[in-house]
Design a protein around this motif. Structure first.
Motif, short mmCIF file in Angstrom:
data_model
loop_
_atom_site.label_atom_id
_atom_site.label_comp_id
_atom_site.label_asym_id
_atom_site.label_seq_id
_atom_site.Cartn_x
_atom_site.Cartn_y
_atom_site.Cartn_z
N ASN A 1 0.82 -1.20 0.00
CA ASN A 1 0.00 0.00 0.00
C ASN A 1 0.86 1.26 0.00
N TYR B 1 -4.61 -6.69 -3.13
CA TYR B 1 -5.70 -5.72 -3.10
C TYR B 1 -6.51 -5.88 -4.38
N GLY C 1 -6.35 -1.80 -7.03
CA GLY C 1 -5.73 -3.10 -6.85
C GLY C 1 -5.23 -3.73 -8.13
#
Length: 395
Positions: A198, A272, A277
């Motif tokens: 992330n 993700y 994602g």
């Protein structure tokens, strides 16, 4: 054994803050900035026009009260924070944007753009909501052509097919690299943590030297793979560690009480799925230069399985495949308050998870910290349930 972080990880964790200075430097040099909100934004057009692209999605509660002087209080916090920053001039990225491109992914954004257009020059791209080529491709291609024409007129530039082709190939190269970040999660144990995934995907949006950024990410990925093959892992090996897929839209403002907590409590986010994602990174633009580049760009973006598309069968297929490919034990859907498309679509994802025999946790939240304790308790119980199931299966 756990590993130390690759050298450039922290560069990405700090990139948004450092980017404040970089974007000002670009403006001081006379460069032009295009602010954008969504993965539907055709970056190929922006780069071919010679602009720098920067993400504008709000992720802080600070400007929300200001936004609520003009927007409804029960609106999505991402929309309110994004508008509030522009209204307060409190975000350098919005402040320095020469143009902002919006996309009609939801009614809240669509109407907010009318007000934002009073503060910043806007171009709004109208999305098709029907997921098939015959009914949508022609209209979507014309929207992308209109977007390019608007940039040409505003900045007095000409976007040639050669410029578009070069931009297509660079953006594809970056998507392939980004997909590789998520593919590190397929390892057992994963070769990268979900929080670091992330950090990279958030931070890379605020690093404007594309060549240097590409090389830094490659160094990180190569080091992660080398560490894993040398037996040096970011997690202690644990056959019962829950492997999680995280999904949703706009969770940048809630990661501290969701994503970070999942891994702090012993889970491993392996991929993700959703707006930012794996899906958008695996869909490339056709590089056949004999074909119209605008059509090729349209073909790629029309396949983005956003929750605003209906019926969204393509995303349900994607959820199934992602669960299988990443050997997930659990699925976490994070939605923001009043984000009705993603919240409603969670019911369809729940049915897919039942079909795949894995549990789903739906977290609906906003940018304020008041529910952090409750969310932590729910995550802890979810992980414990998965862990107990894995332990029983291994007996």
């Amino acid at each position: 054994m756990p590993t130390s972080l690759p050298e450039h990880f922290e560069d990405f964790a700090e990139a948004r803050r450092e980017g404040f200075l970089r974007v000002k430097e670009l403006k001081d040099k006379g460069e032009k900035i295009c602010g954008a909100f969504c993965q539907y934004t055709p970056s190929e057009i922006i780069y071919a026009a010679g602009l720098y692209q920067v993400a504008l999605c709000g992720r802080s509660p600070d400007p929300i009260k200001t936004a609520e002087t003009r927007l409804p209080a029960n609106l999505c916090p991402l929309i309110k924070a994004s508008y509030g920053h522009a209204l307060e001039e409190s975000c350098p990225y919005a402040y320095f944007s020469d143009v902002v491109v919006g996309e009609t992914t939801c009614d809240g954004k669509k109407k907010m753009y009318e007000l934002l257009g009073e503060l910043k020059p806007m171009q709004v791209i109208h999305l098709p909501n029907v997921p098939d080529y015959e009914r949508s491709l022609e209209m979507w291609t014309e929207e992308i052509r209109a977007f390019a024409k608007g940039l040409e007129e505003k900045f007095n530039v000409t976007i040639t097919d050669d410029m578009l082709n070069e931009s297509i190939e660079w953006c594809n190269k970056e998507r392939i690299q980004a997909a590789r970040i998520y593919e590190l999660g397929k390892y057992d144990p994963p070769a990268i943590t979900g929080t670091k995934m992330n950090d990279i995907m958030e931070g890379e949006q605020y690093m404007f030297d594309r060549e240097a950024k590409y090389n830094k990410i490659n160094e990180i990925l190569d080091q992660c793979e080398k560490n894993w093959h040398d037996g040096i892992y970011p997690y202690e090996p644990d056959p019962n560690r829950p492997r999680l897929i995280v999904s949703g839209g706009g969770y940048g403002g809630v990661s501290a009480k969701t994503i970070n907590v999942m891994e702090e409590l012993g889970g491993a986010i392996v991929c993700y799925e959703g707006c930012c994602g794996i899906s958008s990174r695996r869909r490339l633009v056709d590089e056949d230069r004999s074909r119209d580049p605008y059509v090729r760009i349209a073909e790629k973006y029309i396949e983005v399985p956003c929750a605003v598309v209906s019926p969204n069968y393509r995303r349900m297929d994607q959820v199934r495949e992602t669960i299988k490919e990443w050997h997930a034990d659990g699925y976490v859907s994070i939605t923001l308050h009043s984000c009705n498309p993603f919240a409603i679509e969670t019911e369809n994802i729940r049915r897919v998870c039942e079909e795949m025999d894995i549990p789903l946790l739906h977290i609906e939240t906003d940018f304020y910290p008041g529910d952090a304790g409750q969310i932590r308790t729910r995550i802890e119980a979810f992980l414990e349930m998965i862990r107990m199931g894995k332990e029983a299966a291994h007996e």
